[in-house]
Each structure stands twice: as C-alpha cells, then as structure tokens.
Design an enzyme around this catalytic site. Sequence first.
Site, PDB file in Angstrom:
ATOM      1  N   ASN A  93     -18.928 -13.021  12.571  1.00  0.00           N
ATOM      2  CA  ASN A  93     -19.330 -12.611  11.225  1.00  0.00           C
ATOM      3  C   ASN A  93     -18.184 -12.038  10.389  1.00  0.00           C
ATOM      4  OD1 ASN A  93     -22.004 -11.582  13.149  1.00  0.00           O
ATOM      5  ND2 ASN A  93     -22.232 -13.234  11.664  1.00  0.00           N
ATOM      6  N   ASP A  99     -12.810 -10.516   5.593  1.00  0.00           N
ATOM      7  CA  ASP A  99     -14.046 -10.121   4.920  1.00  0.00           C
ATOM      8  C   ASP A  99     -15.211 -10.125   5.899  1.00  0.00           C
ATOM      9  OD1 ASP A  99     -12.893  -9.724   2.468  1.00  0.00           O
ATOM     10  OD2 ASP A  99     -13.420 -11.696   1.659  1.00  0.00           O
ATOM     11  N   LEU A 100     -15.986  -9.052   5.857  1.00  0.00           N
ATOM     12  CA  LEU A 100     -17.153  -8.948   6.723  1.00  0.00           C
ATOM     13  C   LEU A 100     -18.350  -9.605   6.050  1.00  0.00           C
ATOM     14  CD1 LEU A 100     -18.582  -7.709   9.239  1.00  0.00           C
ATOM     15  CD2 LEU A 100     -19.052  -5.706   7.817  1.00  0.00           C
ATOM     16  N   CYS A 101     -19.044 -10.444   6.782  1.00  0.00           N
ATOM     17  CA  CYS A 101     -20.255 -11.097   6.288  1.00  0.00           C
ATOM     18  C   CYS A 101     -21.448 -10.475   7.000  1.00  0.00           C
ATOM     19  CB  CYS A 101     -20.196 -12.601   6.531  1.00  0.00           C
ATOM     20  SG  CYS A 101     -21.631 -13.497   5.898  1.00  0.00           S
ATOM     21  N   ILE A 102     -22.197  -9.662   6.260  1.00  0.00           N
ATOM     22  CA  ILE A 102     -23.346  -8.976   6.838  1.00  0.00           C
ATOM     23  C   ILE A 102     -24.403  -8.833   5.749  1.00  0.00           C
ATOM     24  CG2 ILE A 102     -22.365  -6.704   6.331  1.00  0.00           C
ATOM     25  CD1 ILE A 102     -23.678  -5.640   8.855  1.00  0.00           C
TER      26      ILE A 102
END
Length: 247
Positions: A93, A99-102
């Site tokens: 993720n 970049d964090l994808c959450i």
Amino acid sequence: MSHPRMAGGHSSGNSSAVRALALEYKSLQEEPVEGFRVRLLSDENLFDWEVAIYGPPDTLYQAGYFKAHMRFPPDYPYSPPSLRFQTKVWHPNVYENGDLCISILHPPIDDPQSGELPCERWNPTQNVRTILLSVVSLLNEPNTSSPANVDASVMYRKWKESKGKDKEYENIIKKQVLLSKVDAEKDGVVVPLTLEDYVVKAKPPENNLELTDFYDDDYDMDNDEDDLEDDSSNEQYDDDSGNGDES
C-alpha cells in the site's frame, strides 16, 4: 516567531485549520501515540509534520525506523492530509515514490470502482492520532485488494500463503529495516524492540510549542478590532461630553 500562515504561505482565512492542528499537536505532545514520534519540519509551520514510525515488535518491521512527511491542506480537517514515506518502504500500500495509499486519507466521495465505502474514507472527525493507528494496522495487515505496489502485493501474498517459506518479501523488509537503523542512529533514536518498550509512552518532542505561537493573533483579531472600536467610541463619547460642557 513567525506564524505558520506567513511561513507556509497560508492565508489568515485558514485560521480554523491552524487552531485544529495546534490543538492536535499539543495533544500528541502530552499523550504520544505508541510507536511514533511526531514533530514539526519547521517551528514556524504547522502544516508540515515529520512522523517517525517504529516497526511494531513481533512483525517483519520490528526494529525499523521509518520516517515520513505529513502535509495538511489549508482546509483541514475538512480535507485529509497526505503522508509520504521518506524512508524506503516495500509494502503493498505504498507507492514507489513513498506515498501511502490508505482509505482514511482518501476524500469522502462515492467511488464504487475503488472498492471503498464512503464511511471508510476521510471525514472531519478523523485526526492525526487515528491516522497513525491506521498506519500501524496497515503495516501488520496490508490491503492487497487494491495495491499501490503490485509487485510488493504479489510477494506478500506468496509469503503469507507459504506461511513464511517464500522469503523474497521478508528479505526485502529485513534489508530496509537494517538500512533504517542508520537514520535512527543519526537522529539519536533508540527504537523499541520489545512490546513492553513499544507501549511505553515516549517523551514529548523537544520543540514544545505553545498554542499561542500559532493562533492567538488569528483568533484574537476580531476581539482586538472590537476593543479598538469600543475605545474609539468611548473617546468620541468623551469628546462629545466635553464639547457639551464647554457650551
């Protein structure tokens, strides 16, 4: 000290965001989130934070020291911040650029193709504390249904399905944990290795800033203007009274 709206280029119209961030920062100083260290990138700007994440014990990330930048929008908390890792993190993720994808950091829009429910996305009742706790949860249990890093997702699934026999994913994480120790040494940080040390509350950051450093001017402005108007009215009244006595 300059105010964040001056140093960060934010207008005084964002004073509600300044107030919200100042209160959250103070709260995180007094009651830190376990496994994290939070501080400002600049003492003059509340909209850019540095977050250090300690790898949770008994996970692949144990002993890791992962640094990230959290950037808040001018209309926070109505829009979510972004979180970008500065330390290399191989994770389903996390995009290659860090970049964090959450879900919790996605705007609250109805997007059936994303596979996310609106209730899983950002809303103004969320805060930095809930974000950080979600990050820890994501480290332990990646979301592989809509991965940001497909290769990492495939490796993670192989590792999990093989019950750890397929070491490719695990070996990459261990290398990154080892490299992260260099940053920890540079920052003079001792990463907790046991669950007991991990859950102990950390000391507040060194830059213990007063809330008045950020939003007093923004929020007292109206009151100051009212006081000036009252003073002006009183002076006018005194002048009128004085003129009446003279006549």
